[in-house]
Design a protein around this motif. Structure first.
Motif, PDB file in Angstrom:
ATOM      1  N   GLN A 100      42.137  41.045  45.858  1.00  0.00           N
ATOM      2  CA  GLN A 100      43.115  40.919  44.780  1.00  0.00           C
ATOM      3  C   GLN A 100      44.311  41.856  44.970  1.00  0.00           C
ATOM      4  OE1 GLN A 100      42.702  38.688  42.477  1.00  0.00           O
ATOM      5  NE2 GLN A 100      40.506  38.319  42.210  1.00  0.00           N
ATOM      6  N   MET A 101      44.205  42.751  45.966  1.00  0.00           N
ATOM      7  CA  MET A 101      45.250  43.752  46.156  1.00  0.00           C
ATOM      8  C   MET A 101      46.413  43.192  46.970  1.00  0.00           C
ATOM      9  SD  MET A 101      43.831  46.318  44.566  1.00  0.00           S
ATOM     10  CE  MET A 101      42.242  46.208  43.736  1.00  0.00           C
ATOM     11  N   PRO A 102      47.648  43.709  46.737  1.00  0.00           N
ATOM     12  CA  PRO A 102      47.992  44.673  45.693  1.00  0.00           C
ATOM     13  C   PRO A 102      47.913  44.035  44.305  1.00  0.00           C
ATOM     14  CG  PRO A 102      49.972  43.908  46.795  1.00  0.00           C
ATOM     15  CD  PRO A 102      48.826  43.331  47.550  1.00  0.00           C
ATOM     16  N   LEU A 103      47.799  44.872  43.289  1.00  0.00           N
ATOM     17  CA  LEU A 103      47.626  44.395  41.927  1.00  0.00           C
ATOM     18  C   LEU A 103      48.808  43.532  41.491  1.00  0.00           C
ATOM     19  CD1 LEU A 103      46.338  47.681  40.254  1.00  0.00           C
ATOM     20  CD2 LEU A 103      45.003  45.860  41.335  1.00  0.00           C
ATOM     21  N   LYS A 104      48.477  42.461  40.784  1.00  0.00           N
ATOM     22  CA  LYS A 104      49.512  41.509  40.344  1.00  0.00           C
ATOM     23  C   LYS A 104      49.541  41.409  38.825  1.00  0.00           C
ATOM     24  CE  LYS A 104      48.833  38.820  44.571  1.00  0.00           C
ATOM     25  NZ  LYS A 104      47.818  39.755  45.098  1.00  0.00           N
ATOM     26  N   ASP A 105      50.620  40.879  38.320  1.00  0.00           N
ATOM     27  CA  ASP A 105      50.778  40.680  36.880  1.00  0.00           C
ATOM     28  C   ASP A 105      49.601  39.886  36.334  1.00  0.00           C
ATOM     29  OD1 ASP A 105      51.818  40.541  34.326  1.00  0.00           O
ATOM     30  OD2 ASP A 105      53.171  38.866  34.783  1.00  0.00           O
ATOM     31  N   GLY A 106      48.993  40.383  35.276  1.00  0.00           N
ATOM     32  CA  GLY A 106      47.867  39.716  34.644  1.00  0.00           C
ATOM     33  C   GLY A 106      46.513  40.230  35.093  1.00  0.00           C
ATOM     34  N   TYR A 107      46.479  41.074  36.103  1.00  0.00           N
ATOM     35  CA  TYR A 107      45.210  41.604  36.614  1.00  0.00           C
ATOM     36  C   TYR A 107      44.710  42.726  35.704  1.00  0.00           C
ATOM     37  CZ  TYR A 107      41.760  43.836  39.612  1.00  0.00           C
ATOM     38  OH  TYR A 107      40.598  44.367  40.106  1.00  0.00           O
ATOM     39  N   SER A 108      43.398  42.790  35.514  1.00  0.00           N
ATOM     40  CA  SER A 108      42.805  43.902  34.769  1.00  0.00           C
ATOM     41  C   SER A 108      41.390  44.149  35.270  1.00  0.00           C
ATOM     42  CB  SER A 108      42.786  43.623  33.266  1.00  0.00           C
ATOM     43  OG  SER A 108      41.917  42.551  32.970  1.00  0.00           O
ATOM     44  N   PHE A 109      40.932  45.374  35.121  1.00  0.00           N
ATOM     45  CA  PHE A 109      39.572  45.742  35.530  1.00  0.00           C
ATOM     46  C   PHE A 109      39.166  46.972  34.740  1.00  0.00           C
ATOM     47  CE2 PHE A 109      36.125  47.349  38.143  1.00  0.00           C
ATOM     48  CZ  PHE A 109      35.531  46.190  38.637  1.00  0.00           C
ATOM     49  N   ASN A 110      37.922  46.970  34.262  1.00  0.00           N
ATOM     50  CA  ASN A 110      37.391  48.105  33.525  1.00  0.00           C
ATOM     51  C   ASN A 110      36.299  48.762  34.359  1.00  0.00           C
ATOM     52  OD1 ASN A 110      36.456  49.987  31.714  1.00  0.00           O
ATOM     53  ND2 ASN A 110      36.279  48.571  29.991  1.00  0.00           N
ATOM     54  N   LEU A 111      36.519  49.997  34.759  1.00  0.00           N
ATOM     55  CA  LEU A 111      35.587  50.704  35.635  1.00  0.00           C
ATOM     56  C   LEU A 111      34.375  51.260  34.897  1.00  0.00           C
ATOM     57  CD1 LEU A 111      38.240  52.629  37.740  1.00  0.00           C
ATOM     58  CD2 LEU A 111      36.625  50.948  38.658  1.00  0.00           C
ATOM     59  N   PHE A 112      34.398  51.259  33.576  1.00  0.00           N
ATOM     60  CA  PHE A 112      33.270  51.831  32.841  1.00  0.00           C
ATOM     61  C   PHE A 112      32.028  50.957  33.035  1.00  0.00           C
ATOM     62  CE2 PHE A 112      30.488  52.459  29.199  1.00  0.00           C
ATOM     63  CZ  PHE A 112      30.373  53.845  29.197  1.00  0.00           C
ATOM     64  N   ALA A 113      30.961  51.562  33.540  1.00  0.00           N
ATOM     65  CA  ALA A 113      29.697  50.861  33.812  1.00  0.00           C
ATOM     66  C   ALA A 113      29.913  49.645  34.696  1.00  0.00           C
ATOM     67  CB  ALA A 113      29.012  50.457  32.506  1.00  0.00           C
ATOM     68  N   ASN A 114      30.876  49.737  35.585  1.00  0.00           N
ATOM     69  CA  ASN A 114      31.211  48.580  36.413  1.00  0.00           C
ATOM     70  C   ASN A 114      31.850  49.049  37.719  1.00  0.00           C
ATOM     71  OD1 ASN A 114      31.859  46.073  37.426  1.00  0.00           O
ATOM     72  ND2 ASN A 114      33.623  45.789  36.083  1.00  0.00           N
ATOM     73  N   THR A 115      31.048  49.052  38.779  1.00  0.00           N
ATOM     74  CA  THR A 115      31.578  49.384  40.102  1.00  0.00           C
ATOM     75  C   THR A 115      31.728  48.124  40.953  1.00  0.00           C
ATOM     76  OG1 THR A 115      29.345  49.855  40.937  1.00  0.00           O
ATOM     77  CG2 THR A 115      30.620  51.718  40.068  1.00  0.00           C
ATOM     78  N   GLY A 116      31.619  46.962  40.324  1.00  0.00           N
ATOM     79  CA  GLY A 116      31.793  45.717  41.055  1.00  0.00           C
ATOM     80  C   GLY A 116      30.687  45.437  42.053  1.00  0.00           C
TER      81      GLY A 116
END
Length: 523
Positions: free
Chosen positions: A44-60
């Motif tokens: 998904q990199m580099p980050l684009k408009d509309g992208y979001s991610f929450n790192l809390f309890a989430n390392t993918g």
């Protein structure tokens, strides 16, 4: 702020005993590109408009860090997880539960990484066992899955040598024990596990064993650990029972030093009793730890994952798949299991280059041909060309790991091509080892994105090629038709075919199945 986000923020803050931080916004400069967060988001990199991610309890399901870096030399860091999103030309940091640092001292991606690494995850000057780098690795997972047993493991090892592959590290995967938390080989499948390991040693292998932080409920070990309060708890009386890919289990609470001491003691027992050389430390994902669990010391799910990472520091032979905030350490990482598809093959380069930007430099791409065993079920025949290209893609990365047996699934012609990739790697191994030793001291990535090594030359979104150190541009083919476009940066380059080429320029070509395109920077 929506009510759900408010409740979530309060819950997170209570876990950390901290004050909830307000949202921070960063204006994205013209031509600036951002990277970071979770390795599995690399494509998904580099980050684009509309992208979001929450790192809390989430390392993918892989490596992650509370770090974002920009091609303009800026970085964002927080000691705890946060959520980030791109809205137009604004990068928004929200749900931060620790102060957010924005550093603007650099000028490019390399500067951003260097500045962040020196301050937040400096290299420790130590290497993992270099056999993981100098020889191919072999994992019993795809061949045996949950039927790990002494006879078939020895058969697999003998087949490696009989088919002309060099001995290296051999990893025995899941289901070798009676249940999770019991540290002895199951007698119904392992007649004499110590003798098996001794035999593997005589064949030239070092041996690693799969482990996890989980404990099967309602077992003797579980009752012992529960009585000593060494497990993560649901409340002051009841243990937390977690759902993971193998069902439901309790989990060690490594915020408790006694729990860490008990677990490390069991691993040392396995080394002494069965002559093992190290461990594949699987699971431990932040995703598996409940945010409201009761632990010996307050900790986020992410911190529980990081503490799992500390266990491996005691063993030079180690491998992790899930990790949080442990960049710069002598820990071997492996990319998340990929399916046996061309789409997943194309994720290897953006994933492993992002791993380097987050400080995880001793990283192994996934198992050659794919490590997600579900994509092998029901297949009478694999895509042999995919296996060859997968081996080529791994060949000049820090490590290469086999699991599905090439000699079983490939024709003689395609098997010869895979063996050729091992030979190619052998030629570059001294340079790869040199880079690994330098990385242990400086923290500089072994495998580098094109934007990192050649800033401002239009490589911000390049995903089909990478730099091995500052010397070799590696462009493995990752499509069925063999077609590719290789973009050369400024300079003079010598191809693996001996041609001298001048950059900048683009090479449009169809690559034969037995070729791995490599371009050496000679000036």
């Amino acid at each position: 702020m929506p009510l759900g986000k408010v409740i979530s923020a309060i819950l997170i803050a209570s876990i950390c005993n901290c004050v909830y931080a307000q949202t921070k916004t960063i204006q994205i400069k013209n031509g600036e590109h951002w990277y970071g967060g979770a390795v599995t988001e690399g494509q998904q990199m580099p980050l684009k408009d509309g992208y979001s991610f929450n790192l809390f309890a989430n390392t993918g399901g892989n490596q992650a860090a509370p770090l974002l870096l920009s091609s303009s030399g800026r970085y964002i860091w927080s000691d705890e997880p946060f959520q980030f999103a791109v809205h137009g030309n604004v990068l928004e940091i929200s749900n931060a539960i620790a102060p957010v640092e924005v550093d603007s001292l650099g000028h490019n991606l390399k500067d951003a990484f260097s500045n962040a690494a020196k301050k937040h995850f400096p290299a420790k000057g130590k290497l993992p066992d270099t056999l993981l780098i100098t020889r191919p690795q072999y994992n019993t997972w795809i061949e045996l899955v949950y039927n790990q047993n002494q006879a078939d493991i020895l058969r697999y090892a003998n087949a490696i040598l009989a088919n002309g592959f060099p001995a290296g590290v051999l990893m025995i995967d899941d289901n070798w024990g009676d249940y999770y938390g019991r540290f002895d080989f199951r007698k119904d499948r392992f007649e004499n596990a110590a003798a098996m390991v001794d035999s593997l040693h005589k064949m030239g292998f070092k041996v690693m064993l799969w482990i996890s932080p989980f404990v099967s409920p309602d077992t003797e070990v579980f009752r012992e650990l529960l009585s000593k309060k060494l497990l993560l708890m649901k409340d002051t009386v009841n243990p937390a029972i977690l759902s993971w890919w193998n069902g439901y289990s309790a989990v060690m609470d490594f915020t408790n030093p006694t729990a860490k001491e008990w677990f490390s003691g069991r691993l040392d027992y396995m080394v002494q009793t069965y002559h093992l050389d190290g461990f594949k430390l699987d699971a431990g994902d932040a995703d598996f730890y409940p945010a409201d669990a009761v632990s010996f010391a307050k900790a986020t799910p992410n911190e529980q994952s990081r503490l799992w990472g500390e266990i491996g520091l005691h063993y030079a032979l180690n491998e992790y798949r899930a990790m949080w905030k442990m960049g710069g350490e002598p820990l071997v990482q492996r990319l998340r299991d990929k399916q046996h598809t061309w789409v997943d093959l194309q994720k290897l380069i953006p994933h492993i280059t992002l791993a380097g930007l987050l400080g995880y430099n001793f990283t192994c791409p996934d198992m050659i041909g794919g490590g997600e065993f579900g994509s092998f079920i029901g297949r009478d025949k694999l895509d042999e060309e995919l296996v060859v290209r997968s081996a080529q893609c791994s060949a000049l990365m820090p490590m290469m790991q086999f699991s599905v047996a090439p000699w079983r699934v490939l024709s003689k012609e395609h098997l010869a091509m895979v063996k050729k990739t091992v030979e190619i790697r052998g030629k570059y191994t001294p340079y790869i080892l040199e880079l690994a030793k330098a990385s242990a001291v400086s923290g500089v990535p072994i495998v580098r994105s094109m934007e990192y090594e050649f800033p401002g030359q239009g490589f911000a979104a390049a995903k089909g090629q990478f730099m091995l150190g500052d010397k070799y541009l590696v462009a493995p083919v990752m499509t069925k038709d063999g077609k590719q476009s290789v973009v050369l940066p400024k300079g003079k380059w010598r191809s693996d075919k001996g041609e001298v080429l001048k950059g900048p320029g683009t090479i449009e070509q169809t690559v034969p199945l037995d070729r791995l395109p490599v371009y050496e920077l000679i000036k």
